[in-house]
Design a protein around this motif. Structure first.
Motif, mmCIF file in Angstrom:
data_model
loop_
_atom_site.group_PDB
_atom_site.id
_atom_site.type_symbol
_atom_site.label_atom_id
_atom_site.label_comp_id
_atom_site.label_asym_id
_atom_site.label_seq_id
_atom_site.Cartn_x
_atom_site.Cartn_y
_atom_site.Cartn_z
ATOM 1 N N LYS A 1 39.315 60.863 61.595
ATOM 2 C CA LYS A 1 40.610 60.945 61.265
ATOM 3 C C LYS A 1 40.779 61.765 59.919
ATOM 4 O O LYS A 1 41.732 62.428 59.866
ATOM 5 C CB LYS A 1 41.036 59.650 61.239
ATOM 6 C CG LYS A 1 42.615 59.600 60.812
ATOM 7 C CD LYS A 1 43.073 58.186 60.784
ATOM 8 C CE LYS A 1 44.382 57.817 60.420
ATOM 9 N NZ LYS A 1 45.007 58.776 59.596
ATOM 10 N N ALA A 2 39.850 61.589 58.962
ATOM 11 C CA ALA A 2 40.188 62.197 57.793
ATOM 12 C C ALA A 2 40.001 63.631 57.755
ATOM 13 O O ALA A 2 40.878 64.431 57.289
ATOM 14 C CB ALA A 2 39.184 61.721 56.715
ATOM 15 N N ARG B 1 36.680 56.875 61.081
ATOM 16 C CA ARG B 1 37.452 57.264 59.791
ATOM 17 C C ARG B 1 37.150 58.700 59.397
ATOM 18 O O ARG B 1 37.784 59.237 58.766
ATOM 19 C CB ARG B 1 37.209 56.165 58.659
ATOM 20 C CG ARG B 1 37.641 54.808 58.949
ATOM 21 C CD ARG B 1 37.472 53.914 57.779
ATOM 22 N NE ARG B 1 36.119 53.434 57.792
ATOM 23 C CZ ARG B 1 35.359 53.720 56.677
ATOM 24 N NH1 ARG B 1 36.210 54.062 55.375
ATOM 25 N NH2 ARG B 1 33.958 53.349 56.485
ATOM 26 N N ALA C 1 43.589 64.326 50.267
ATOM 27 C CA ALA C 1 43.042 64.200 51.750
ATOM 28 C C ALA C 1 41.550 64.827 51.641
ATOM 29 O O ALA C 1 40.689 64.559 52.634
ATOM 30 C CB ALA C 1 44.049 64.984 52.590
ATOM 31 N N ARG D 1 40.561 65.509 60.772
ATOM 32 C CA ARG D 1 41.754 65.864 61.350
ATOM 33 C C ARG D 1 43.126 65.920 60.465
ATOM 34 O O ARG D 1 43.858 67.033 60.515
ATOM 35 C CB ARG D 1 42.046 64.952 62.410
ATOM 36 C CG ARG D 1 41.228 65.012 63.738
ATOM 37 C CD ARG D 1 41.846 64.328 64.905
ATOM 38 N NE ARG D 1 42.213 63.107 64.699
ATOM 39 C CZ ARG D 1 41.339 62.051 64.754
ATOM 40 N NH1 ARG D 1 40.039 62.443 65.271
ATOM 41 N NH2 ARG D 1 41.592 60.854 64.408
ATOM 42 N N ASP D 2 43.111 64.828 59.647
ATOM 43 C CA ASP D 2 44.389 64.994 58.616
ATOM 44 C C ASP D 2 44.183 66.042 57.826
ATOM 45 O O ASP D 2 45.453 66.643 57.501
ATOM 46 C CB ASP D 2 44.397 63.364 58.039
ATOM 47 C CG ASP D 2 44.562 62.545 58.939
ATOM 48 O OD1 ASP D 2 45.115 62.611 60.215
ATOM 49 O OD2 ASP D 2 44.611 61.275 58.539
ATOM 50 N N VAL E 1 45.172 69.282 59.633
ATOM 51 C CA VAL E 1 46.516 69.453 59.674
ATOM 52 C C VAL E 1 47.388 69.767 58.389
ATOM 53 O O VAL E 1 48.210 70.523 58.229
ATOM 54 C CB VAL E 1 47.402 68.102 60.412
ATOM 55 C CG1 VAL E 1 48.692 68.008 60.381
ATOM 56 C CG2 VAL E 1 46.761 67.976 61.625
ATOM 57 N N MET E 2 47.068 69.163 57.547
ATOM 58 C CA MET E 2 47.592 69.466 56.095
ATOM 59 C C MET E 2 47.390 70.747 55.815
ATOM 60 O O MET E 2 48.287 71.467 55.297
ATOM 61 C CB MET E 2 47.041 68.531 55.083
ATOM 62 C CG MET E 2 47.875 68.449 53.641
ATOM 63 S SD MET E 2 47.234 67.301 52.566
ATOM 64 C CE MET E 2 48.033 65.940 53.123
#
Length: 112
Positions: free
Chosen positions: A75-76, A72, A14, A78-79, A82-83
């Motif tokens: 989104k990356a 993109r 990620a 945000r991901d 979250v992780m």
């Protein structure tokens, strides 16, 4: 132990994705600046209309790619955030977590 390793690997992936997409946006924005400067020089130098039209086409293509790259990237990020929130308690002291934190700080500083 294997589950722990998989989560660390997922965090590293990620982080890599966020880094790559941020670099892509930066690269396309730089390319757009260069192409625009080149177009302005062509116009000032009185280049033929075909060459100018071709340069405008290249600019339009680059402009069309930037919004998707930006989505993109967002989104990356945000991901990754979250992780990181999910893994903070267990992995905060790891090199992978520190790398992810540093990357998010760098991206935030560049976006200002």
């Amino acid at each position: 132990m294997a589950e722990r390793d998989n989560r660390i690997k997922a965090l590293a992936r990620a982080t890599g994705i966020a880094k790559r997409t941020a670099r892509d946006v930066e690269s396309y924005e730089s390319e757009l600046t260069d192409l625009t400067a080149k177009l302005n020089k062509m116009i000032a130098d009185g280049k033929d209309e075909y060459t100018i039209k071709h340069q405008r086409s290249a600019i339009a293509e680059t402009e069309a790619v930037i919004p998707d790259c930006q989505r993109r990237k967002e989104k990356a990020i945000r991901d990754l955030e979250v992780m990181m929130a999910e893994l903070k308690a267990e992995f905060e002291a790891t090199a992978e977590y520190t790398t992810a934190t540093d990357l998010l700080s760098q991206i935030a500083a560049k976006d200002k």
